[in-house]
Design a protein around this motif. Structure first.
Motif, mmCIF file in Angstrom:
data_model
loop_
_atom_site.group_PDB
_atom_site.id
_atom_site.type_symbol
_atom_site.label_atom_id
_atom_site.label_comp_id
_atom_site.label_asym_id
_atom_site.label_seq_id
_atom_site.Cartn_x
_atom_site.Cartn_y
_atom_site.Cartn_z
ATOM 1 N N SER A 192 -6.314 6.930 -55.025
ATOM 2 C CA SER A 192 -6.458 8.342 -55.395
ATOM 3 C C SER A 192 -5.547 8.630 -56.587
ATOM 4 O O SER A 192 -4.473 8.042 -56.727
ATOM 5 C CB SER A 192 -6.064 9.239 -54.213
ATOM 6 N N ARG B 267 -4.632 0.234 -53.031
ATOM 7 C CA ARG B 267 -4.016 1.490 -52.580
ATOM 8 C C ARG B 267 -2.632 1.698 -53.185
ATOM 9 O O ARG B 267 -2.189 2.833 -53.374
ATOM 10 C CB ARG B 267 -3.931 1.485 -51.053
ATOM 11 N N VAL C 291 -10.232 5.001 -46.478
ATOM 12 C CA VAL C 291 -9.855 6.399 -46.254
ATOM 13 C C VAL C 291 -8.793 6.822 -47.268
ATOM 14 O O VAL C 291 -7.832 6.097 -47.528
ATOM 15 C CB VAL C 291 -9.330 6.586 -44.816
ATOM 16 N N ASP C 292 -8.997 8.002 -47.868
ATOM 17 C CA ASP C 292 -8.072 8.584 -48.857
ATOM 18 C C ASP C 292 -8.024 7.800 -50.167
ATOM 19 O O ASP C 292 -7.096 7.956 -50.965
ATOM 20 C CB ASP C 292 -6.637 8.705 -48.294
ATOM 21 N N HIS D 111 -10.438 6.510 -53.712
ATOM 22 C CA HIS D 111 -11.540 6.991 -54.529
ATOM 23 C C HIS D 111 -12.585 5.894 -54.689
ATOM 24 O O HIS D 111 -12.279 4.790 -55.149
ATOM 25 C CB HIS D 111 -11.037 7.426 -55.911
#
Length: 308
Positions: free
Chosen positions: A175, A235, A253-254, A256
């Motif tokens: 993200s 990540r 999860v979390d 992009h």
């Protein structure tokens, strides 16, 4: 040493139960002379008279008395083995099934599958083991009951397969990565540093071939053997990775996710098992549970995508 005629066990069981050649013949629907021949064969095979005259009847020898209970149990077990399977009672089923999968399957489909199993058959336990290769030996020898994966040329030709779902490759970054803003183009994509996922240590994949056709080349910063390891690196860095969309949903999860700006081939994830388990009622039930869980999630989207 010649192989004994196991049909003689049935004859011996009836003879010892009836204690009479005539009654045994009627029960087996044989003529008295045919029954006498069978008794003669039994005497030759066992090396014992089995039944001897006592007055007007026959009495069993000590050897026959020794055999009577054992032979009865053997015939009963054989008849049970050849009898059609009874209706499966899931509430009474106690069994452990071993399922070999690649990382991502348990994380995405495991919770629903375990919940379904617990509700229908509380005595059943699932043992998930990691799939490190495509060797079919473990399915053949019964070490594992089921396997998920892509059917290929190296898949054992005798294995049974059932498609579960079709998957496509997508791109993933952390993200707030620079690629989360703006239109995704092949040029922007190729300019980044990438992770290549390859269990065999390959130096390039189908994405590299597609980029080469556009006159582009991406830089492979590292090669890892699993999707989970690749996503953990992404990540915590500026790296980019491509992974199967559905197989890695909960692992992303979390993060992009985005549609790749170059064409790639979809993959079909299938369920594999050995044909000797085809008719096993409990095995069939578990296969249906896995198919249902995968089908229920077929239309779900694991993340939102930017169309570049």
């Amino acid at each position: 040493m010649s192989t004994p005629d196991l049909n003689l066990l049935v004859t011996l069981n009836v003879l010892l139960a009836e204690g009479s050649v005539a009654r045994a013949a009627r029960r087996l629907r044989l003529s008295p002379s045919a029954m006498s021949r069978q008794l003669a064969r039994l005497r030759e095979t066992t090396g014992d008279p089995l039944l001897v005259k006592a007055g007007r009847g026959l009495v069993p020898t000590p050897r026959a008395l020794e055999l009577r209970e054992r032979v009865g149990q053997l015939v009963e077990e054989a008849e049970a083995a050849l009898r059609p399977s009874e209706t499966l009672d899931l509430k009474q089923l106690v069994r452990t099934f071993t399922i070999r999968t690649r990382e991502g399957f348990v994380e995405n489909f495991g919770p629903e599958l375990i919940a379904r199993i617990a509700e229908q058959a509380p005595g059943v336990r699932l043992y998930f083991t990691q799939k490190l290769d495509k060797d079919s030996t473990l399915l053949r020898d019964g070490t594992i009951d089921l396997e998920t994966g892509v059917v290929g040329d190296d898949t054992g030709p005798e294995l049974r397969t059932q498609p579960l779902f079709r998957d496509r490759f997508i791109g993933v970054v952390r993200s707030r990565h620079p690629l989360t803003d703006g239109v995704m183009t092949p040029e922007r994509y190729a300019a980044g540093q990438h992770i290549l996922v390859s269990r065999r240590g390959l130096q390039k994949g189908q994405i590299d071939v597609a980029l080469e056709e556009l006159g582009l080349e991406r830089r492979i910063a590292t090669i890892v053997g699993s999707f989970s390891a690749a996503l953990a690196l992404v990540r915590a860095s500026e790296l980019i990775v491509s992974v199967p969309e559905r197989y890695t949903g909960n692992l992303r999860v979390d993060m992009h996710s985005f549609v790749l700006p170059v064409p790639t081939s979809d993959v079909m994830i299938s369920l594999l098992w050995h044909p000797r388990m085809d008719a096993d009622p409990a095995h069939r039930w578990l296969r249906s549970c896995i198919r249902d869980v995968c089908a229920e999630r077929r239309s779900e989207r694991s993340a939102r995508f930017e169309v570049g």
